[in-house]
Design an enzyme around this catalytic site. Structure first.
Site, PDB file in Angstrom:
ATOM      1  CE  LYS A  12      -6.113   8.618   8.456  1.00 26.24           C
ATOM      2  NZ  LYS A  12      -6.796   7.508   9.149  1.00 26.24           N
ATOM      3  CG  ASP A  22      -1.692   5.120   5.145  1.00 32.11           C
ATOM      4  OD1 ASP A  22      -1.541   4.045   5.758  1.00 32.11           O
ATOM      5  OD2 ASP A  22      -2.780   5.487   4.644  1.00 32.11           O
ATOM      6  CE  LYS A  52      -3.140   2.672   3.013  1.00 33.43           C
ATOM      7  NZ  LYS A  52      -3.995   2.686   4.220  1.00 33.43           N
ATOM      8  NE  ARG A  79     -11.023  -0.845   3.840  1.00 34.43           N
ATOM      9  CZ  ARG A  79     -11.572  -1.073   5.036  1.00 34.43           C
ATOM     10  NH1 ARG A  79     -12.740  -1.694   5.126  1.00 34.43           N
ATOM     11  NH2 ARG A  79     -10.955  -0.691   6.141  1.00 34.43           N
ATOM     12  CG  ASP A 134      -5.188   7.938   4.978  1.00 39.32           C
ATOM     13  OD1 ASP A 134      -6.088   8.655   4.475  1.00 39.32           O
ATOM     14  OD2 ASP A 134      -5.425   6.884   5.614  1.00 39.32           O
TER      15      ASP A 134
END
Ligand code: BES
Ligand code: MN
Ligand code: ZN
Length: 509
Positions: A280, A291, A268, A354, A273
């Site tokens: 966030k 990330d 990944k 994902r 992020d």
């Protein structure tokens, strides 16, 4: 700094300091230390007798040798109880002793490699652990420091001393391999520690191109235009809110060896992020520059492969993008069609990893892999479940899971399995699309893996969630605060002596 292996008697090595490790409550000096102990006028044994050194794990004491022997000093380091002996304790002791040497600014230290072949632990394993302990503990991230001089180690030459000629050759070759791996870990730590605005998808793609200059490694970068043609809408949609172009890195090693297993490694690569529109909270958001730790692990492993020369055909797939809340960003409620054709209801734009991994897993099919391993900082839930000492492991194949688990124990990048039972799969069904990208408040690591499973083809697959292990919160004997470089040792250790997977027909599920 040069790392060398020399054959010599401990008491004759010309060095600032010689490191000697001892178990806790050693009553009798090991025979291999007799000569140096005697030459130093019983210096080592009297320290033990006087209780000035007990041998507790990571205990250290420096003793001047007053010219009785050639080494200027002896640095004793404790290994803890012999009954609790492990390779990681060797790694820790080597790291701790090296920390003392760094602090004292000694220039040409040495470490005595001896004994320890107990409980079936081989000299090769001990050597590997010592080299890792030394090199990993010396890591220091100085890229953004203007006064680099203070940060630099004073060590110019570090010698590993063996007193038995017959093991010299083996120790040398293991040292070379371990050095390759340790340098790859440090490379990964560097790119993970870098600022998000510097380590962009384009930057990572350029790093991959550099890695591909090494023999046997090839690299191809897919731009967003090519990704569009392939229908990689998972990664493309995540990148919509960012002004940085996404990159899909493809690395390949040994591509011509068709007779061997093909292993696909997926990392990944979210270079920052923010959460996207599902933004966030501010606290600790800076950590999300890391990330891309999974991407870092895959790139680091490929950097090592060209020297380690594993027999397998290896493919690295590294989808890279930022996850930002720009004006064109993906919105909660949007529905996207991933490369496999499945539709996904995006309920939370912070569950972005994902979406990239889904496309990479679909792309992996074209290699007809014998094993696929993805590695990702995927869920905060994994930190809640396992803390910082184990990465989460989920997968569809017992043989592959066992191999990963064993490799993890051997290099101390441990994994712990979570279940992927059918019941969990229902939690990601969507009412208006095929699946949704969140699975409710429970078992977040498992539902994330369930999501990935929807894109896994007919191949053995393991997913590693490194959300708890990618960072060290404080200094430890061989990991400094910051990026741990997790995954590089695990993947290289797993793959370097890869044996073919059992036939597909015999595979368990
Ligand atoms: N990159 C994060 C996961 C993460 C959190 C990694 C903390 C390392 C430390 C991931 O993209 C994420 O935001 N996951 C969400 C998923 C949720 C929205 C379903 C999470 O874990 O909160
Ligand atoms: Mn996220
Ligand atoms: Zn993320």
């Amino acid at each position: 700094m040069k790392l060398s292996v020399i054959f010599d008697a401990a008491e004759k090595v010309s060095t600032d300091v010689i490191i000697i490790s001892l178990f806790e409550n050693t009553k009798k000096i090991p025979s291999e230390l007799n000569a140096i102990n005697k030459a130093s006028g019983g210096g080592i044994s009297s320290l033990i007798q006087n209780g000035d050194f007990t041998g507790k794990l990571n205990e250290t004491v420096i003793v001047p040798t007053d010219k009785k022997i050639v080494p200027k000093r002896v640095l004793l380091v404790g290994l803890g109880k012999s009954t609790d002996f492990s390779l990681d304790r060797v790694r820790q002791a080597a790291g701790t002793a090296t920390g003392v040497i760094r602090e004292k600014r000694f220039k040409n230290p040495s470490i005595l490699l001896y004994g320890m072949e107990i409980k079936g632990i081989s000299m090769e394993d001990v050597t590997r652990s010592v080299v890792e302990g030394i090199l990993l503990s010396l890591y220091n991230f100085t890229m953004y420091k203007t006064l680099k001089k203070e940060e630099k180690t004073a060590i110019t030459n570090y010698s590993i001393v063996v007193q038995r000629k017959e093991i010299l050759g083996r120790v040398k070759s293991v040292t070379n391999r371990a050095q390759t791996v340790a340098e790859a870990v440090c490379f990964t730590r560097d790119i993970v520690n870098m600022a998000g605005s510097d380590a962009t998808p384009t930057f990572l793609a350029n790093k991959a191109k550099e890695i591909a200059k090494k023999p046997g490694v090839k690299c191809k970068i897919l731009s967003s235009h090519e990704m569009k043609k392939l229908g990689m809408n998972g990664i493309l949609n995540v990148s919509r809110g960012s002004s940085q172009p996404p990159k899909f890195i493809i690395l390949e090693y040994n591509s011509k060896k068709k007779s061997n297993d093909t292993i696909v490694l997926i990392g990944k690569g979210v270079t920052f992020d923010s959460g996207g529109i599902s933004l966030k909270p501010g606290a600790n958001m800076d950590l999300m520059k890391a990330d891309m730790s999974g991407a870092g692990a895959v790139l680091g492993a490929f950097k090592a492969f060209s020297s380690l020369k594993p027999s397998a055909h290896l493919v690295g797939l590294v989808p890279c993008t930022e996850n930002m809340p720009g004006g064109s960003a993906l919105k909660p409620g949007d529905i996207i069609k991933c490369m496999s054709g499945k539709t996904v209801e995006v309920l939370n734009t912070d569950a972005e990893g994902r979406l990239l991994l889904a496309d990479a897993l679909s792309y992996a099919k074209k290699y007809k892999p014998d094993a696929v391993i993805d590695i990702a900082t995927l869920t905060g839930a994994c930190v809640a479940a396992l803390g910082t000492f184990a990465s989460g492991m989920l997968g569809n194949n017992d043989e592959l899971k066992n191999r990963v688990k064993q490799a993890g124990e051997e290099c101390h990048e441990r994994v712990w399995e979570l279940p992927l039972w059918d019941e969990y799969q229902a939690l990601i069904k969507s009412t208006i699309a095929d699946i949704k990208n969140t699975g409710g408040k429970y078992a977040g690591t498992i539902t994330a893996a369930c999501f990935l499973k929807e894109f896994v083809g007919e191949f053995p697959w393991v997913h590693l969630d490194i959300a708890g292990t990618f960072l060290a919160e404080k200094n430890t004997p061989y990991i400094r605060k910051g990026a741990s470089g997790v995954g590089v040792r695990l993947l290289t250790h797993l793959i370097q002596d890869w044996k073919k997977m059992p036939d597909a027909s015999k595979r368990s599920s």
